[in-house]
Enzyme design. Sequence first.
Site, short mmCIF file in Angstrom:
data_model
loop_
_atom_site.label_atom_id
_atom_site.label_comp_id
_atom_site.label_asym_id
_atom_site.label_seq_id
_atom_site.Cartn_x
_atom_site.Cartn_y
_atom_site.Cartn_z
N CYS A 1 -10.80 8.57 -4.57
CA CYS A 1 -9.48 9.13 -4.08
C CYS A 1 -9.30 10.44 -4.52
CB CYS A 1 -8.56 8.13 -4.93
SG CYS A 1 -6.86 8.61 -4.69
N HIS B 1 26.48 14.97 6.17
CA HIS B 1 26.37 14.41 4.81
C HIS B 1 24.90 13.99 4.70
CE1 HIS B 1 28.84 12.23 1.54
NE2 HIS B 1 27.80 11.80 1.27
N ARG C 1 17.32 -16.72 7.43
CA ARG C 1 17.80 -16.25 6.10
C ARG C 1 16.95 -15.22 5.57
NH1 ARG C 1 22.68 -18.12 5.39
NH2 ARG C 1 22.17 -18.49 3.09
N ARG D 1 19.91 -16.53 16.55
CA ARG D 1 18.30 -17.05 15.81
C ARG D 1 18.24 -16.30 14.57
NH1 ARG D 1 14.60 -13.57 20.26
NH2 ARG D 1 15.84 -11.70 20.05
N ALA D 2 19.36 -16.02 13.83
CA ALA D 2 19.28 -15.45 12.51
C ALA D 2 18.53 -16.09 11.53
CB ALA D 2 20.66 -15.15 12.27
N HIS E 1 2.07 8.17 -2.49
CA HIS E 1 2.20 9.83 -2.09
C HIS E 1 3.43 9.50 -0.98
CE1 HIS E 1 -0.51 8.07 1.11
NE2 HIS E 1 0.10 9.02 1.85
N ASN F 1 5.62 6.86 3.69
CA ASN F 1 4.90 5.67 4.46
C ASN F 1 4.23 4.90 3.40
OD1 ASN F 1 5.60 7.05 6.66
ND2 ASN F 1 3.75 7.78 6.95
N GLN G 1 5.45 12.72 1.99
CA GLN G 1 5.01 13.78 2.83
C GLN G 1 6.46 14.78 2.91
OE1 GLN G 1 1.91 13.21 5.83
NE2 GLN G 1 2.26 11.17 5.33
#
Length: 332
Positions: free
Chosen positions: A44, A291, A23, A20-21, A164, A151, A166
């Site tokens: 803001c 790493h 594209r 069900r891949a 922004h 985010n 965090q």
Amino acid sequence: MPEIRLNLITRDWVIIATERAKRPHELVTPKPAKTALPSYSPSCPFCAGNEERTPIECGRISDANGWKVRSVPNKFPALSTEGEPTMHLQGIYRSMEAVGVHEVLIEHPRHDLTTALLPVEDVVNIILLYRQRYQEISKDRRVKAIIIFKNHGERAGTSLEHPHSQIAATPVVPSQIRIRIEEAIRFFDDTGECLFCRSLQEELVANKRIVLNSEHFVAFIPYAALSPFHIWIFPRRHSSSFDEITDAEVFDLAFTLKTVLAKLYYGLNNPDYNYSIRSLPTDSFAKNYFHWYIAIVPRLGITAGFELGSGMYINPALPEESAKYLSELQIP
């Protein structure tokens, strides 16, 4: 047939749902038309000119025209800078004070920009302040792990439109980091090699999942990517902690990160996403088995009952096709 692949670094088994891949272009999320954001919003707290509406800043990078990027304490922090993380035992239960650091890094004075659209030199400033704050926070003996994350979009958990990211520093090493370290140590004990370096070598040889190849970094979709277009950015030079990044690598990482995010922006219709910098705990020193790297996770699907019940992921996108799509995508 569907295939189950093992992600050696996370130890997650991932179902690559070939039957069900989808594209790559089928994973583009339709979005309702939005009113263009203004370059400045009076309401803001992160916009230039509204600096008095944020807590006293922890760091900044400026030029002759003013600040370019600032870091301030989170107004509603998940962790407190006051106190000691004392362990409390009550039967089988364990707790401690949530002592640590929680900062917001305001990435640009303008309200209407995102990393994918910033000039590379502005992304350089972001990474430079990441490094500066990481190095400063790591001096706090109470801190055991530093997580730098972004985010982008509502599905990724953001509540403010102004660009922004965090920084959170915790008094414990989260289990996800601990598991990766344990697997890295196990691989090093068995082979004498860094698991991350070996994985990078194998990806470069296979050349099937590379998204972008630069002088100091490689962006690729892992063989067993946990979700569609899940991307890792590895430094070519073995380095266990993010704060070891050199100035030359900072400039190259800025180019790589901006380019990869621009490919997502134009190729997947500006998807919501999270990225995080995964680094060695602060009380560890340079290690030959770990790493640092960046993980970028576009929010193109929904975690459902199977994932929650089994701990396994179902990826409906073939990593090889996703990487080919992004690597060939031309940024306007």
